[in-house]
Write a protein that holds these residues in place. Structure first.
Motif, PDB file in Angstrom:
ATOM      1  N   GLY A  41      49.704  37.936  55.807  1.00 44.16           N
ATOM      2  CA  GLY A  41      49.209  38.049  57.174  1.00 44.16           C
ATOM      3  C   GLY A  41      50.151  37.512  58.227  1.00 44.16           C
ATOM      4  O   GLY A  41      49.936  37.749  59.421  1.00 44.16           O
ATOM      5  N   SER A  42      51.185  36.796  57.822  1.00 43.54           N
ATOM      6  CA  SER A  42      52.158  36.285  58.786  1.00 43.54           C
ATOM      7  C   SER A  42      53.167  37.381  59.135  1.00 43.54           C
ATOM      8  O   SER A  42      53.156  38.480  58.558  1.00 43.54           O
ATOM      9  CB  SER A  42      52.881  35.070  58.211  1.00 43.54           C
ATOM     10  N   LYS A  43      54.041  37.075  60.085  1.00 42.60           N
ATOM     11  CA  LYS A  43      55.048  38.036  60.509  1.00 42.60           C
ATOM     12  C   LYS A  43      56.422  37.394  60.447  1.00 42.60           C
ATOM     13  O   LYS A  43      56.564  36.171  60.542  1.00 42.60           O
ATOM     14  CB  LYS A  43      54.764  38.529  61.930  1.00 42.60           C
ATOM     15  N   THR A  44      57.419  38.220  60.263  1.00 39.97           N
ATOM     16  CA  THR A  44      58.802  37.743  60.265  1.00 39.97           C
ATOM     17  C   THR A  44      59.654  38.670  61.129  1.00 39.97           C
ATOM     18  O   THR A  44      59.443  39.882  61.150  1.00 39.97           O
ATOM     19  CB  THR A  44      59.369  37.661  58.834  1.00 39.97           C
ATOM     20  N   ARG A  45      60.585  38.075  61.858  1.00 40.75           N
ATOM     21  CA  ARG A  45      61.449  38.833  62.765  1.00 40.75           C
ATOM     22  C   ARG A  45      62.879  38.753  62.253  1.00 40.75           C
ATOM     23  O   ARG A  45      63.295  37.759  61.668  1.00 40.75           O
ATOM     24  CB  ARG A  45      61.385  38.224  64.172  1.00 40.75           C
ATOM     25  N   GLY A  46      63.634  39.828  62.458  1.00 43.93           N
ATOM     26  CA  GLY A  46      65.017  39.769  62.025  1.00 43.93           C
ATOM     27  C   GLY A  46      65.773  41.050  62.304  1.00 43.93           C
ATOM     28  O   GLY A  46      65.316  41.931  63.038  1.00 43.93           O
ATOM     29  N   LEU A  47      66.959  41.146  61.714  1.00 42.35           N
ATOM     30  CA  LEU A  47      67.874  42.270  61.910  1.00 42.35           C
ATOM     31  C   LEU A  47      67.492  43.419  60.996  1.00 42.35           C
ATOM     32  O   LEU A  47      67.408  43.247  59.775  1.00 42.35           O
ATOM     33  CB  LEU A  47      69.305  41.828  61.613  1.00 42.35           C
ATOM     34  N   ALA A  48      67.294  44.586  61.570  1.00 44.15           N
ATOM     35  CA  ALA A  48      66.958  45.781  60.797  1.00 44.15           C
ATOM     36  C   ALA A  48      68.173  46.701  60.709  1.00 44.15           C
ATOM     37  O   ALA A  48      68.872  46.911  61.703  1.00 44.15           O
ATOM     38  CB  ALA A  48      65.802  46.524  61.449  1.00 44.15           C
ATOM     39  N   ILE A  49      68.419  47.231  59.521  1.00 41.28           N
ATOM     40  CA  ILE A  49      69.452  48.247  59.321  1.00 41.28           C
ATOM     41  C   ILE A  49      68.728  49.563  59.081  1.00 41.28           C
ATOM     42  O   ILE A  49      68.086  49.743  58.045  1.00 41.28           O
ATOM     43  CB  ILE A  49      70.355  47.916  58.118  1.00 41.28           C
ATOM     44  N   PRO A  50      68.790  50.497  60.024  1.00 40.81           N
ATOM     45  CA  PRO A  50      68.034  51.738  59.873  1.00 40.81           C
ATOM     46  C   PRO A  50      68.715  52.708  58.917  1.00 40.81           C
ATOM     47  O   PRO A  50      69.888  52.547  58.559  1.00 40.81           O
ATOM     48  CB  PRO A  50      68.029  52.306  61.299  1.00 40.81           C
ATOM     49  N   ALA A  51      67.981  53.711  58.487  1.00 46.68           N
ATOM     50  CA  ALA A  51      68.583  54.779  57.703  1.00 46.68           C
ATOM     51  C   ALA A  51      69.645  55.481  58.545  1.00 46.68           C
ATOM     52  O   ALA A  51      69.583  55.496  59.772  1.00 46.68           O
ATOM     53  CB  ALA A  51      67.505  55.769  57.255  1.00 46.68           C
TER      54      ALA A  51
END
Length: 225
Positions: free
Chosen positions: A40-50
């Motif tokens: 239920g918690s959330k995490t934020r960070g760097l996303a590498i998209p397709a």
């Protein structure tokens, strides 16, 4: 295809542990996503998209370190590790030069128009060159179902990644190598993503979906530029 939480420590020591004093990752707003976790918690960070992501920047600013972290994040990491919560698709392969490796017959014709004394569609060698060894590694990765390819120019054959058209114009019979940059969009269209460290050649910028510049170990989005 990959995610690194804010606070990740990508730099490792020789034993593979988080490097003391390393700069933790902090994703800028334009590159960040927020993921919901099972508890239920959330995490934020760097996303590498397709698609195709190019990592650019000056030397010693974290490009290769970030790429190696993406490779590590495809495996199970301990909860106390500096990359806890990092993840990339399990079908991730780091494709590099492996000079002098043996190559069983494989089809390298997508990358070689001709090879001395051999049919590129059935290439084999007891001791492969830089370019043919990397092409064979890529071929084998795709044959095993890889969906994310990690490429570092420092661990690659220069003529396999790109080819200067002015240099090619000097060759009396034309260029025999079809560089990876010329095939990258085709791979992306087939659902194979690439993250490429390209600090020296601008040719990769023309095919990239996203360009991330590393400065003092922190990423920023340079795609619009």
């Amino acid at each position: 295809v990959a995610f690194l939480p804010d606070g990740s420590v990508a730099a490792r020591d020789e034993a593979g542990r988080p490097l003391k004093g390393a700069v933790p990752l902090q994703a800028p707003a334009e590159l960040a996503v927020e993921l919901a976790l099972p508890d239920g918690s959330k995490t934020r960070g760097l996303a590498i998209p397709a698609g195709i992501t190019v990592l650019a920047g000056s030397a010693f600013h974290g490009k290769t370190t970030l790429l190696e972290a993406l490779a590590q994040a495809s495996g199970e990491l301990g909860i106390t590790d500096g990359l806890a919560g990092a993840c990339s698709t399990v079908r991730t392969e780091f494709v590099r030069v492996e000079e002098d490796r043996a190559v069983a017959p494989c089809d390298l014709s997508p990358f070689f128009r001709s090879l001395p004394g051999q049919d590129p569609s059935r290439f084999s060698a007891d001791e492969a060159s830089g370019a043919t060894s990397q092409a064979a590694n890529l071929h084998e990765s795709l044959a095993c179902g890889a969906r994310l390819l990690l490429i570092d120019e420092d661990a690659s054959a220069a003529n396999f990644l790109t080819r200067d058209p002015r240099m090619a114009s000097l060759l009396p019979k034309g260029e025999s190598v079809v560089p990876l940059v010329a095939r990258a969009r085709e791979l992306a269209a087939r659902g194979v993503s690439l993250v490429v460290v390209a600090g020296a050649s601008s040719e990769w910028l023309a095919v990239a979906d996203r360009v991330v510049v590393l400065s003092e170990y922190q990423p920023s989005d340079a795609s619009a530029r």
